[in-house]
Scaffold this motif. Structure first.
Motif, PDB file in Angstrom:
ATOM      1  N   ALA A  51       0.838  -1.201   0.000  1.00  0.00           N
ATOM      2  CA  ALA A  51       0.000   0.000   0.000  1.00  0.00           C
ATOM      3  C   ALA A  51       0.873   1.251   0.000  1.00  0.00           C
ATOM      4  O   ALA A  51       1.965   1.275   0.555  1.00  0.00           O
ATOM      5  N   ALA A  52       0.378   2.294  -0.646  1.00  0.00           N
ATOM      6  CA  ALA A  52       1.104   3.560  -0.657  1.00  0.00           C
ATOM      7  C   ALA A  52       1.150   4.120   0.756  1.00  0.00           C
ATOM      8  O   ALA A  52       0.157   4.117   1.471  1.00  0.00           O
ATOM      9  N   ALA A  53       2.317   4.605   1.161  1.00  0.00           N
ATOM     10  CA  ALA A  53       2.491   5.119   2.522  1.00  0.00           C
ATOM     11  C   ALA A  53       2.487   6.633   2.521  1.00  0.00           C
ATOM     12  O   ALA A  53       3.048   7.274   1.633  1.00  0.00           O
ATOM     13  N   SER A  54       1.835   7.209   3.501  1.00  0.00           N
ATOM     14  CA  SER A  54       1.852   8.641   3.710  1.00  0.00           C
ATOM     15  C   SER A  54       2.382   8.897   5.111  1.00  0.00           C
ATOM     16  O   SER A  54       2.618   7.976   5.871  1.00  0.00           O
ATOM     17  N   ALA A  55       2.564  10.132   5.462  1.00  0.00           N
ATOM     18  CA  ALA A  55       3.110  10.461   6.771  1.00  0.00           C
ATOM     19  C   ALA A  55       2.031  10.824   7.772  1.00  0.00           C
ATOM     20  O   ALA A  55       2.343  11.276   8.860  1.00  0.00           O
ATOM     21  N   ARG A  56       0.775  10.636   7.426  1.00  0.00           N
ATOM     22  CA  ARG A  56      -0.308  11.121   8.280  1.00  0.00           C
ATOM     23  C   ARG A  56      -1.156   9.969   8.800  1.00  0.00           C
ATOM     24  O   ARG A  56      -1.464   9.025   8.083  1.00  0.00           O
ATOM     25  N   TRP A  57      -1.541  10.095  10.059  1.00  0.00           N
ATOM     26  CA  TRP A  57      -2.539   9.212  10.643  1.00  0.00           C
ATOM     27  C   TRP A  57      -3.905   9.882  10.486  1.00  0.00           C
ATOM     28  O   TRP A  57      -3.975  11.065  10.165  1.00  0.00           O
ATOM     29  N   PRO A  58      -4.992   9.150  10.702  1.00  0.00           N
ATOM     30  CA  PRO A  58      -6.319   9.754  10.535  1.00  0.00           C
ATOM     31  C   PRO A  58      -6.516  10.954  11.460  1.00  0.00           C
ATOM     32  O   PRO A  58      -5.992  10.991  12.575  1.00  0.00           O
ATOM     33  N   GLU A  59      -7.272  11.919  10.973  1.00  0.00           N
ATOM     34  CA  GLU A  59      -7.655  13.052  11.803  1.00  0.00           C
ATOM     35  C   GLU A  59      -8.788  12.626  12.744  1.00  0.00           C
ATOM     36  O   GLU A  59      -9.491  11.646  12.491  1.00  0.00           O
ATOM     37  N   SER A  60      -8.963  13.365  13.828  1.00  0.00           N
ATOM     38  CA  SER A  60     -10.025  13.021  14.763  1.00  0.00           C
ATOM     39  C   SER A  60     -11.409  13.185  14.144  1.00  0.00           C
ATOM     40  O   SER A  60     -12.373  12.561  14.584  1.00  0.00           O
ATOM     41  N   ASP A  61     -11.529  14.039  13.113  1.00  0.00           N
ATOM     42  CA  ASP A  61     -12.800  14.197  12.392  1.00  0.00           C
ATOM     43  C   ASP A  61     -12.670  13.616  10.984  1.00  0.00           C
ATOM     44  O   ASP A  61     -13.023  14.240   9.988  1.00  0.00           O
ATOM     45  N   TRP A  62     -12.204  12.387  10.910  1.00  0.00           N
ATOM     46  CA  TRP A  62     -11.898  11.721   9.642  1.00  0.00           C
ATOM     47  C   TRP A  62     -13.101  11.621   8.718  1.00  0.00           C
ATOM     48  O   TRP A  62     -12.952  11.548   7.493  1.00  0.00           O
ATOM     49  N   TRP A  63     -14.307  11.607   9.274  1.00  0.00           N
ATOM     50  CA  TRP A  63     -15.517  11.447   8.448  1.00  0.00           C
ATOM     51  C   TRP A  63     -15.785  12.661   7.555  1.00  0.00           C
ATOM     52  O   TRP A  63     -16.584  12.574   6.627  1.00  0.00           O
ATOM     53  N   ARG A  64     -15.131  13.783   7.807  1.00  0.00           N
ATOM     54  CA  ARG A  64     -15.327  14.962   6.960  1.00  0.00           C
ATOM     55  C   ARG A  64     -14.798  14.737   5.547  1.00  0.00           C
ATOM     56  O   ARG A  64     -15.120  15.515   4.643  1.00  0.00           O
ATOM     57  N   LEU A 285      -1.532   4.494   3.778  1.00  0.00           N
ATOM     58  CA  LEU A 285      -1.204   4.157   5.155  1.00  0.00           C
ATOM     59  C   LEU A 285      -0.096   5.049   5.686  1.00  0.00           C
ATOM     60  O   LEU A 285       0.752   5.516   4.920  1.00  0.00           O
ATOM     61  N   PRO A 286      -0.071   5.265   7.000  1.00  0.00           N
ATOM     62  CA  PRO A 286       1.049   6.006   7.597  1.00  0.00           C
ATOM     63  C   PRO A 286       2.350   5.232   7.411  1.00  0.00           C
ATOM     64  O   PRO A 286       2.374   3.997   7.420  1.00  0.00           O
ATOM     65  N   SER A 287       3.445   5.946   7.265  1.00  0.00           N
ATOM     66  CA  SER A 287       4.733   5.303   7.012  1.00  0.00           C
ATOM     67  C   SER A 287       5.274   4.605   8.250  1.00  0.00           C
ATOM     68  O   SER A 287       6.174   3.777   8.145  1.00  0.00           O
ATOM     69  N   THR A 288       4.737   4.913   9.426  1.00  0.00           N
ATOM     70  CA  THR A 288       5.254   4.333  10.667  1.00  0.00           C
ATOM     71  C   THR A 288       4.503   3.087  11.098  1.00  0.00           C
ATOM     72  O   THR A 288       4.677   2.623  12.220  1.00  0.00           O
ATOM     73  N   LEU A 289       3.658   2.542  10.241  1.00  0.00           N
ATOM     74  CA  LEU A 289       2.940   1.317  10.573  1.00  0.00           C
ATOM     75  C   LEU A 289       3.894   0.130  10.446  1.00  0.00           C
ATOM     76  O   LEU A 289       4.659   0.072   9.481  1.00  0.00           O
ATOM     77  N   PRO A 290       3.884  -0.886  11.328  1.00  0.00           N
ATOM     78  CA  PRO A 290       3.004  -1.001  12.490  1.00  0.00           C
ATOM     79  C   PRO A 290       3.620  -0.490  13.797  1.00  0.00           C
ATOM     80  O   PRO A 290       3.032  -0.668  14.845  1.00  0.00           O
ATOM     81  N   ALA A 291       4.818   0.100  13.729  1.00  0.00           N
ATOM     82  CA  ALA A 291       5.536   0.430  14.960  1.00  0.00           C
ATOM     83  C   ALA A 291       4.730   1.327  15.883  1.00  0.00           C
ATOM     84  O   ALA A 291       4.762   1.167  17.097  1.00  0.00           O
ATOM     85  N   GLU A 292       3.981   2.291  15.331  1.00  0.00           N
ATOM     86  CA  GLU A 292       3.249   3.229  16.171  1.00  0.00           C
ATOM     87  C   GLU A 292       1.765   2.900  16.273  1.00  0.00           C
ATOM     88  O   GLU A 292       0.996   3.701  16.787  1.00  0.00           O
ATOM     89  N   LEU A 293       1.380   1.720  15.799  1.00  0.00           N
ATOM     90  CA  LEU A 293      -0.031   1.345  15.899  1.00  0.00           C
ATOM     91  C   LEU A 293      -0.474   1.267  17.356  1.00  0.00           C
ATOM     92  O   LEU A 293      -1.621   1.565  17.681  1.00  0.00           O
ATOM     93  N   ILE A 294       0.455   0.896  18.251  1.00  0.00           N
ATOM     94  CA  ILE A 294       0.113   0.766  19.661  1.00  0.00           C
ATOM     95  C   ILE A 294      -0.228   2.108  20.285  1.00  0.00           C
ATOM     96  O   ILE A 294      -0.804   2.159  21.370  1.00  0.00           O
ATOM     97  N   GLY A 295       0.116   3.221  19.621  1.00  0.00           N
ATOM     98  CA  GLY A 295      -0.195   4.521  20.176  1.00  0.00           C
ATOM     99  C   GLY A 295      -1.402   5.175  19.557  1.00  0.00           C
ATOM    100  O   GLY A 295      -1.803   6.258  19.984  1.00  0.00           O
ATOM    101  N   HIS A 296      -2.009   4.560  18.544  1.00  0.00           N
ATOM    102  CA  HIS A 296      -3.103   5.201  17.822  1.00  0.00           C
ATOM    103  C   HIS A 296      -4.429   4.448  17.921  1.00  0.00           C
ATOM    104  O   HIS A 296      -5.467   5.018  17.633  1.00  0.00           O
ATOM    105  N   ARG A 297      -4.391   3.186  18.298  1.00  0.00           N
ATOM    106  CA  ARG A 297      -5.631   2.418  18.449  1.00  0.00           C
ATOM    107  C   ARG A 297      -6.105   2.508  19.890  1.00  0.00           C
ATOM    108  O   ARG A 297      -5.413   2.080  20.810  1.00  0.00           O
ATOM    109  N   PRO A 298      -7.302   3.053  20.145  1.00  0.00           N
ATOM    110  CA  PRO A 298      -7.774   3.153  21.533  1.00  0.00           C
ATOM    111  C   PRO A 298      -7.819   1.812  22.246  1.00  0.00           C
ATOM    112  O   PRO A 298      -7.470   1.727  23.427  1.00  0.00           O
ATOM    113  N   ASP A 299      -8.250   0.758  21.543  1.00  0.00           N
ATOM    114  CA  ASP A 299      -8.353  -0.531  22.226  1.00  0.00           C
ATOM    115  C   ASP A 299      -6.979  -1.096  22.568  1.00  0.00           C
ATOM    116  O   ASP A 299      -6.796  -1.728  23.615  1.00  0.00           O
ATOM    117  N   VAL A 300      -5.984  -0.847  21.700  1.00  0.00           N
ATOM    118  CA  VAL A 300      -4.635  -1.334  21.985  1.00  0.00           C
ATOM    119  C   VAL A 300      -4.034  -0.572  23.166  1.00  0.00           C
ATOM    120  O   VAL A 300      -3.418  -1.157  24.062  1.00  0.00           O
TER     121      VAL A 300
END
Length: 516
Positions: A51-64, A285-300
């Protein structure tokens, strides 16, 4: 020369210390068995790597990203009025209160009590002749007490940390509930949009079929058609009308569902307009996946806080094996007199101060069982965290596979719809000119209808797949540092050295290194 009394005191102190150490319950053989998985140890898989990687994680208002103002308002209303979110926030406040109460145990405790009673003494019934016989007196007591736990082994400190970790996990659970609500609203809203698109298709198909019925009547009246052609043209009408009614029912149900998700009555759903969804955002996808996934998923992150809390729970259970020392003091007065305030006079007062020591000696295995339960709870929390992390990475990979597949399917479906339309136009023209019977028209029309419905379905699935990807990436948890560090996920083992002294052995090398 040292006095005999000094030697005696030293001997007694040494004897007391020996009894205390010997009296400590045995903790050997009870330890956690599970380890938290490092995210970097998990292979993200080919789909994520491709998948193409970007440097951004989802915004808090991603549905916009859908560009629908009504959807934005709907989610904002839901977040403000949802009973589910309100209950989740109440659980956060409850956990925070428990954490505050646990922290209060670390501070000195001062309590006071006052008793003011009026008493009439009997006349020589029980007590015989005396100054209190047949008199009325004030029996008053007042006292202040102070206690302060030295917390030598960190039991109260770890209990406070465990309660705070639980509050952090509750806060992340509330954020996960908020994200789930956002995703559910988006998916229902996408479904509503799809139903409107299917209504358009069904309405157009019904109108076209009625035109063909009228044409069949004219051909029959003109002597160039047959009754069979007219009957075949009329046959699909009831089914097309039924499908249209069913789609309108689904629209009404979706309106009710969206109103309920927003915490409103069905009347709020009646006011909803047709969605105007347009998704122009990419699915990179963010370029830091999966290393920073533990900091962005509320359930994790919540699972990590649970592990941290269970680690502190082990320390609480371990500290119960060792002596507990509290400093206590009290000051008060008591008096039985005819004067109400006599108990406040210095002559009626008393005080006490000193240390209070308690230690386990024989407890029938209770402390070992409690430590075993705490260790098992830690292992359970670790394995839950590991499973949550694995599931999170799987959901990201699934979402990417889904998004990529739907992009290809959309192209294929649109091409199929174009070919089906061309086939229908040709068969319709042939029927109008009397070159073919109506069977060809029915077959080609059915294929075109199915192709149009597949296009609408795939477009809706693509919109929903984007929401699934945003959810899998954490939906905009803004501060990854909110999660506990790796050091917090293991028991501190502050008492390892004391364990070794009690049992006459040196600390194991890996323990001393791992828990400094």
């Amino acid at each position: 020369m040292q006095s005999p009394i000094g030697k005696r005191n030293v001997s007694l102190a040494f004897l007391a210390l020996s009894i205390i150490i010997a009296g400590c319950a045995d903790t050997q053989g009870i330890a956690p068995q599970s380890r938290a998985l490092p995210p970097a140890s998990l292979d993200a898989g080919a789909a994520v790597r491709a998948a193409a990687a970007s440097a951004r994680w989802p915004e808090s208002d991603w549905w916009r990203a859908y560009g629908d103002a009504q959807l934005n308002t709907l989610i904002e209303t839901a977040e403000a009025g949802s009973p589910t979110l309100a209950a989740a926030r109440a659980r956060v406040r409850e956990a925070a209160a428990f954490a505050q109460a646990a922290a209060g145990a670390l501070a000195p405790q001062v309590n006071g009590n006052l008793s003011v009673t009026r008493q009439h003494w009997p006349d020589n019934v029980y007590y015989g002749p005396g100054p209190l016989a047949d008199t009325n007196t004030w029996n008053n007591t007042g006292a202040l007490s102070l206690s302060y736990g030295l917390d030598l082994w960190g039991r109260d400190e770890h209990a406070a940390e465990r309660a705070l970790d639980a509050a952090q996990a509750r806060a992340l659970d509330a954020r996960a509930a908020q994200l789930e609500l956002e995703v559910n609203i988006v998916r229902t809203y996408v479904e509503l949009s799809k139903q409107y698109a299917l209504v358009d298709i069904a309405t157009t198909t019904l109108a076209r079929q009625r035109q063909l019925v009228e044409l069949a009547r004219k051909r029959l009246a003109g002597g160039i058609g047959t009754q069979l052609d007219l009957s075949q043209a009329e046959a699909p009408l009831p089914e097309y009308e039924r499908q249209l009614d069913a789609l309108r029912e689904q629209i009404a149900l979706a309106h009710n569902e969206l109103a309920a998700l927003a915490g409103k009555g069905p009347g709020a759903g009646d006011a909803l307009l047709r969605p105007t969804l347009q998704l122009n955002a990419d699915a990179a996808l963010p370029s830091t996946l999966p290393a920073e996934l533990i900091g962005h998923r509320p359930d994790v992150v919540a699972a990590r806080w649970s592990v941290a809390g269970q680690a502190r729970g082990i320390e609480v259970a371990r500290a119960a094996f060792y002596p507990n020392v509290d400093l206590i003091a009290s000051l008060g007065g008591f008096a039985v007199s005819t004067s109400m305030l006599q108990f406040l006079h210095a002559a009626n007062g008393g005080w006490s101060a000193g240390p209070a020591l308690s230690l386990p000696i024989f407890n029938g295995g209770t402390l070992r069982a409690q430590l075993g339960a705490a260790s098992a709870g830690y292992d359970e929390a670790v394995e839950h965290y590991n499973a949550t992390l694995v599931t999170a990475l799987k959901q990201v990979a699934d979402a990417i596979v889904r998004v990529r597949s739907l992009a290809t399917q959309a192209q294929d479906a649109e091409r199929s719809a174009d070919l089906a339309e061309r086939s229908f136009r040709l068969s319709e023209t042939g029927f109008r000119r009397g070159l073919s019977d109506y069977v060809n028209v029915i077959v080609s029309e059915t294929r075109w209808l199915d192709a149009q419905q597949r296009v609408a379905q795939i477009r809706a699935e693509r919109l929903a797949a984007y929401a699934s990807l945003m959810s899998a990436l954490g939906g905009g948890l803004a501060v990854p540092s909110d999660g506990p560090g790796d050091a917090s996920l293991v028991p501190a083992r502050r008492l390892s050295s004391l364990d070794a002294l009690v049992h006459g052995e040196a600390p194991r090398a890996h323990e001393a290194k791992g828990h400094e």
